[in-house]
Design an enzyme around this catalytic site. Structure first.
Site, PDB file in Angstrom:
ATOM      1  N   PRO A  47      -6.773  -9.912  -0.771  1.00 44.97           N
ATOM      2  CA  PRO A  47      -5.579 -10.764  -0.716  1.00 44.97           C
ATOM      3  C   PRO A  47      -5.196 -11.350  -2.078  1.00 44.97           C
ATOM      4  CG  PRO A  47      -7.130 -11.323   1.040  1.00 44.97           C
ATOM      5  CD  PRO A  47      -7.843 -10.420   0.102  1.00 44.97           C
TER       6      PRO A  47
ATOM      7  N   GLU B 204     -16.475 -12.439   3.404  1.00 42.59           N
ATOM      8  CA  GLU B 204     -15.720 -13.557   2.852  1.00 42.59           C
ATOM      9  C   GLU B 204     -15.172 -13.239   1.466  1.00 42.59           C
ATOM     10  OE1 GLU B 204     -13.945 -17.255   2.562  1.00 42.59           O
ATOM     11  OE2 GLU B 204     -14.863 -16.273   4.303  1.00 42.59           O
TER      12      GLU B 204
ATOM     13  N   ASP C 276      13.727   7.636  -1.708  1.00 39.87           N
ATOM     14  CA  ASP C 276      13.194   6.624  -0.794  1.00 39.87           C
ATOM     15  C   ASP C 276      13.653   5.232  -1.178  1.00 39.87           C
ATOM     16  OD1 ASP C 276      11.776   8.331   0.813  1.00 39.87           O
ATOM     17  OD2 ASP C 276       9.931   8.178  -0.342  1.00 39.87           O
TER      18      ASP C 276
ATOM     19  N   ARG D  85       1.950  11.042  -0.342  1.00 40.03           N
ATOM     20  CA  ARG D  85       3.257  11.648  -0.055  1.00 40.03           C
ATOM     21  C   ARG D  85       4.068  11.900  -1.320  1.00 40.03           C
ATOM     22  NH1 ARG D  85       7.632   8.510   0.283  1.00 40.03           N
ATOM     23  NH2 ARG D  85       8.492   9.672   2.043  1.00 40.03           N
TER      24      ARG D  85
END
Length: 245
Positions: free
Chosen positions: A90, A117, A170, A155
């Site tokens: 994160p 953690e 895209d 991709r």
């Protein structure tokens, strides 16, 4: 050929995604190889322990450096360039299409997926080259995030998609969201396809797509326009849309 290694305590999570759809076809076309390793196998204790309590106290367990260091070192070829070692967490850099395009140019990617953690800081300082977050939220582990990144990178590899123009057009590749798409029938329950798209006029079609791409970005993701230098045409479009509100 790109080589992708994944370090995870739950390697079975990757069986489905690597064995289906575009990721499977990419492997069959020899554009990429996948290798998922349970890094518990590198633990230097008979119990296979890969985590421990944090110094200084606190909640949760911390991933030990030894299993990760040894696992990554075992994956580095003697004669290959230094691989990109990606830590899913994160606290990492927020993932974008431009990052996917950057990683797609590499020959070897190693993903580290934790389930605790946190990571011992020495992993970040001495093993990892990139820290990536797929969004401002917390998952139970790095596996799902790694899957997202791998899918978006593979991709982009040459020959993977049937239409080589697909990744170029895209959303986000141009800095804008992609324009709307339509297919047959031209009139479905009274809802008609824009006349420009069935005109056969390629210049008109491209102009319509350009304008609708910019409109969609302006309406849905105006934050993407923060670093975008507006052309006179785009300024006129914005004035037109604001007047019609």
């Amino acid at each position: 050929m790109m080589k992708i290694d994944v370090l995870s305590l739950f390697p079975a999570m990757f069986t489905g995604i690597f064995g289906e759809s575009i990721l499977k076809k990419a492997n069959e076309k020899q554009a990429v190889t996948y290798n998922v390793i349970n890094f518990r196998e590198f633990a230097d204790n008979k119990h296979g322990q890969v985590d421990d309590y944090p110094y200084g106290g606190g909640a949760g367990m911390v991933l030990k450096p030894q299993p990760i260091f040894d696992a990554v070192e075992s994956l580095k070829g003697e004669n290959e360039l230094k691989p990109r070692v990606i830590l899913m967490c994160p606290q990492g850099e927020r993932y974008t299409q431009s990052k996917a395009e950057e990683l797609a140019k590499e020959e070897h990617l190693i993903f580290i997926c934790g389930h605790y953690e946190g990571y011992d800081e020495r992993i970040r300082e001495h093993v990892v080259t990139d820290e990536i977050s797929i969004g401002d939220y917390v998952l139970t582990g790095g596996e799902l995030g790694a899957m997202v990144v791998i899918d978006s990178v593979v991709r982009l590899l040459p020959g993977v998609l049937g239409n080589e123009d697909s990744p170029v057009k895209d959303s986000f590749s141009s800095g804008l969201l992609e324009h709307p798409h339509y297919t047959r029938p031209a009139d479905f329950r009274g809802m008609k396809v824009p006349s420009e798209l069935i005109s056969g006029n390629h210049r008109l079609i491209e102009e319509w797509r350009e304008k609708e791409s910019f409109r969609r970005t302006f309406e849905r993701r105006p934050d993407l326009l923060g670093n975008h230098t507006l052309s006179e045409k785009q300024k006129q479009w914005i004035e037109e849309w604001e007047k019609s509100r």
